[in-house]
Design an enzyme around this catalytic site. Structure first.
Site, short mmCIF file in Angstrom:
data_model
loop_
_atom_site.label_atom_id
_atom_site.label_comp_id
_atom_site.label_asym_id
_atom_site.label_seq_id
_atom_site.Cartn_x
_atom_site.Cartn_y
_atom_site.Cartn_z
CD GLU A 1 -1.52 -2.33 1.96
OE1 GLU A 1 -0.30 -2.64 1.96
OE2 GLU A 1 -2.39 -3.06 2.49
CG HIS B 1 23.56 3.25 -14.36
ND1 HIS B 1 24.81 2.70 -14.52
CD2 HIS B 1 22.85 2.38 -13.64
CE1 HIS B 1 24.85 1.53 -13.91
NE2 HIS B 1 23.66 1.31 -13.37
#
Ligand code: GLN
Ligand code: ZN
Length: 756
Positions: A15, A693
């Site tokens: 959640e 990256h």
């Protein structure tokens, strides 16, 4: 008494992850995020209370990371974030924003949890801020829970920080301890009696004298701030014998020791007992997911032979490192499920162990847990789902030819050059190519049964076709198939191996909102069928160039999984190695001439204590060699690792005996080159020439310069040219020009070399 070092916070249905991501994308306001967070904190407190845990934590919650929370608590946010305030500043430190870079991130000891590295200036100022702690404390009180307050201790905080000007953060111990003392003063007013847990896991990593002096200084002071504050020090993941010597002399209430991952802690027990302190006995594994043998645990506690009132039964570390609960595992095999305990199930185990240890009667519920535990431990010992005589015998009777290749690297490389005929400075990639939305959709559709296996295969083959065309157009020398069938380099193989399973909901926080669901190696491992053969032979059939086969190595497979604890780890490594060896053999038989066995997690598996290093290295090297043993002299074995700290492991890298190793070099300022230079490494090396990256496309000149740097370390005949790592997180629009420039730069350097 029962004691939990900390509880996971991301939520049993993740959640917090989803709320955070909605907040960041502007779909919800901060109030809504706070509401979700509060519900989770309350739920977690209640779970622990209902399970009868006596020491329940607050401040183990975090919106992103406890280290960042500690930066805020100490008021030592780096200056560049001070233009922001509150939650905006917090998330800027965690994730960066358009004006700020995020703090650097690194692994929390040897776990897969990542913390953010505080930046400490010379003469750093600290300004305590207890808002978060006070708020969480009163939330717990509303639930009629008197919690302990978890705080990262000063020695660990500073040891895990980085100095902004080459300074040692530990030099700031005095002013940091002043701040911690102020913090304890405020905390002492929260209640008539308050408990604080200082986490000091840095002390299990071969502590230096400076750290131990800091420890003594810190806790001599902190122990005497307030009469009504009980201080517990948590250590975990290894033994803490040096720290115990000091802490037993300080005015603290208790010390937490990990008896699972630090068996030598047994040698500290008498000392703790004699000092009159509480032993928080970490006997239930907090970072692995197997059921405890409750009877064994009780026996162990009894064998300590000390005053039972001074022993608290505990998890070995925070439960942050395990998933929440088995209750949503609807698809998992019933037997396998009975052998597992996630966080909630561990709470029950701890309760029962404590009662049996203290000779208290079990209630009906506890009796059931105890009986089920005994039964599951019995079936686990004998189940044919776990134990395969064939696999065990294969390992027992391993022939020398299955342990390693039978030629030496120098001879092999000569033969390989004759057979493979690649140019000097051969160009290649590390394996994966862009995992686009379409690629992911095809995999998802197949998994959900929306497309047939035939449709799936033909779509993946189309991706491979495109990938080969791109590589041929760019002019690379050694091609790859692109790994489009793989969601993840460990999960992909795990799903096809016997002895390995997956949970539906076994998520563990890796950093921030990112969670991972590690494979579960529950039984003897074997490979029932080829795992990559079809894709790689298909790819080879589509090109005249050399197609490199791509596998994940045994060490990485284990280091990124939950590994069974009922067999020595060495055996599991080697079973895994044999499964991979089978694949190497099949690829070779099918005409694949270069095979790469990735060991991305080789370095991070290193033990925390130096005393255990050589054993890890022995097992890791032997396993890697088993996995590549079937390769004949002319079959070239590559491996790949992506980090830069090689200085202290060069012998081990050499001993792995791969013909070619590709490594991340560009991203880390080429520090790695030094290691190879000093070592005089004789095999071939692909020293990455650009960082993958970033979306930035490196220019030809830039790459030429990178190649020139590498040529000052490696002879041209031993150097490969490749990017730092796989390209799966990049876009085709970035990959194609970057590789084109890489090839152009390589060709230009080759010309210069030939002229010389
Ligand atoms: N072959 C893998 C890839 O290219 C290696 C990944 C890694 O090193 N983490 O994606
Ligand atoms: Zn890599």
């Amino acid at each position: 008494m029962t004691y939990i070092h900390g509880f996971p916070r991301i939520g049993e249905k993740r959640e917090l992850k989803f709320a955070l991501e909605k907040y960041w994308s502007g779909q919800i306001e901060i109030d809504e995020l706070q509401k979700v967070a509060k519900e989770l904190r309350n739920r977690h407190l209640k779970y622990q209370k209902e399970a009868g845990v006596d020491f329940i934590s607050v401040n183990d919650f975090s919106f992103y990371d406890n280290m960042i929370d500690t930066i805020v608590m100490l008021g030592c946010e780096p200056k560049e974030y001070l233009d922001l305030s509150g939650i905006d500043r917090y998330f800027a430190m965690a994730r960066g924003d358009k004006d700020h870079k995020a703090l650097p991130m690194t692994k929390w000891l040897n776990t897969n949890y990542h913390y953010f590295v505080p930046q400490i200036e010379p003469k750093q100022e600290f300004k305590p801020n207890l808002d978060k702690i006070i708020a969480e404390y009163s939330e717990a009180k509303e639930l009629k829970i008197k919690p302990k307050i978890n705080i990262i201790g000063p020695v660990t905080f500073l040891s895990f920080s980085r100095g902004t000007k080459g300074n040692d953060p530990l030099d700031e111990i005095k002013s940091a301890v002043d701040a911690y003392m102020d913090i304890l003063k405020i905390i002492s007013k929260l209640d008539d009696k308050v408990t604080v847990q200082f986490d000091e896991p840095a002390l299990v990593k071969d502590p230096t004298k400076k750290m131990l002096d800091a420890l003594k200084f810190a806790y001599e002071k902190l122990g005497n701030v307030a009469e009504n504050v009980d201080i517990f020090i948590s250590t975990y993941f290894e033994h803490a014998l040096e720290a115990v010597d000091i802490l037993t002399e300080c005015n603290i209430k208790g010390i937490g020791l990990d008896f699972i991952h630090g068996p030598k802690n047994i040698n500290a027990v008498k000392k703790i007992a004699k000092s009159g302190k509480i032993l928080v006995a970490g006997v239930v594994d907090g970072r692995n997911i197997w059921i405890s043998d409750i009877d064994e645990k009780v026996k162990f506690l009894n064998s300590l032979n000390i005053d039972k009132d001074r022993v608290y039964v505990a998890s070995s570390c925070s439960l942050l490192h395990v998933p929440y609960t088995l209750k949503y595992e609807e698809k998992m095999d019933k037997n396998i499920k009975s052998w597992l305990a996630f966080a909630l199930e561990k709470l029950d185990e701890i309760k029962v162990i404590d009662k049996l240890y203290k000779n208290e009667p079990l209630n009906e519920e506890e009796k059931k847990i105890y009986e089920a535990n005994k039964k599951a431990n019995t079936t686990r010992k004998t189940s044919t789902q776990i134990h395969s005589v064939d696999v065990q015998n294969r390992l027992k009777n391993l022939k020398d030819s299955e342990k390693q290749r039978d030629t030496n690297a120098e001879d092999r490389l000569k033969i390989q050059h004759e057979v493979l005929k690649y140019p000097i400075l051969p160009t290649t990639t590390i394996g994966s190519f862009p995992q686009t939305v379409e690629v992911r959709k095809v995999r998802r559709d197949f998994k959900q049964g929306l497309i047939s296996e035939n449709e799936y295969k033909s779509k993946i083959k189309e991706f491979i076709d495109y990938c080969i065309k791109v590589q041929e157009d760019v002019g690379l020398d050694v091609l790859v198939h692109g790994e489009f069938e793989r969601n993840d380099m460990v999960e992909y193989f795990g799903e096809m191996l016997e002895g390995v399973t997956f949970s539906q909901n076994g998520w563990v926080q890796s950093y921030g909102s990112r969670c991972v669901k590690p494979p579960i190696i529950f039984g003897d491992v074997s490979r029932p069928e080829p795992m990559t053969l079809e894709w790689i032979t298909y790819a080879q059939s589509k090109t005249k160039k050399i197609m490199k086969g791509m596998l994940t190595g045994p060490v990485t497979m284990l280091n990124w999984s939950f590994v069974r604890d009922d067999l020595p780890r060495e055996n599991v490594y080697k079973q895994m190695a044999l499964a991979i060896a089978d694949e190497v053999r099949d690829l070779q038989e099918a005409g694949i001439k270069i095979i790469q066995v990735d060991e991305a997690a080789f370095k991070e598996g290193y033990p925390l204590r130096n005393e255990n290093r050589s054993e890890y290295e022995r097992v890791a090297v032997e396993s890697f060699k088993i996995s590549t043993a079937p390769a004949r002299a002319e079959t070239q074995i590559h491996t790949h690792m992506c980090y830069s700290d090689f200085n202290d492991i060069m012998d081990t890298i050499d001993a792995m005996d791969a013909d070619v190793i590709s490594i991340e070099t560009a991203r880390n300022g080429n520090r790695i080159l030094e290691a190879f230079k000093n070592y005089n490494y004789q095999k071939e090396v692909g020293a990455g020439v650009y960082d993958i990256h970033s979306p930035r496309v490196p220019s030809v000149e830039e790459i030429e310069k990178e190649i020139a740097d590498r040529l000052s370390v490696f002879p041209a005949g031993k150097l490969w040219i490749n990017p730092d790592c796989g390209l799966k997180t990049r876009k085709w629009e970035e990959v194609i020009p970057a590789l084109t420039n890489m090839v152009t730069a390589t060709k230009s350097v080759r010309k210069k070399i030939v002229k010389l």
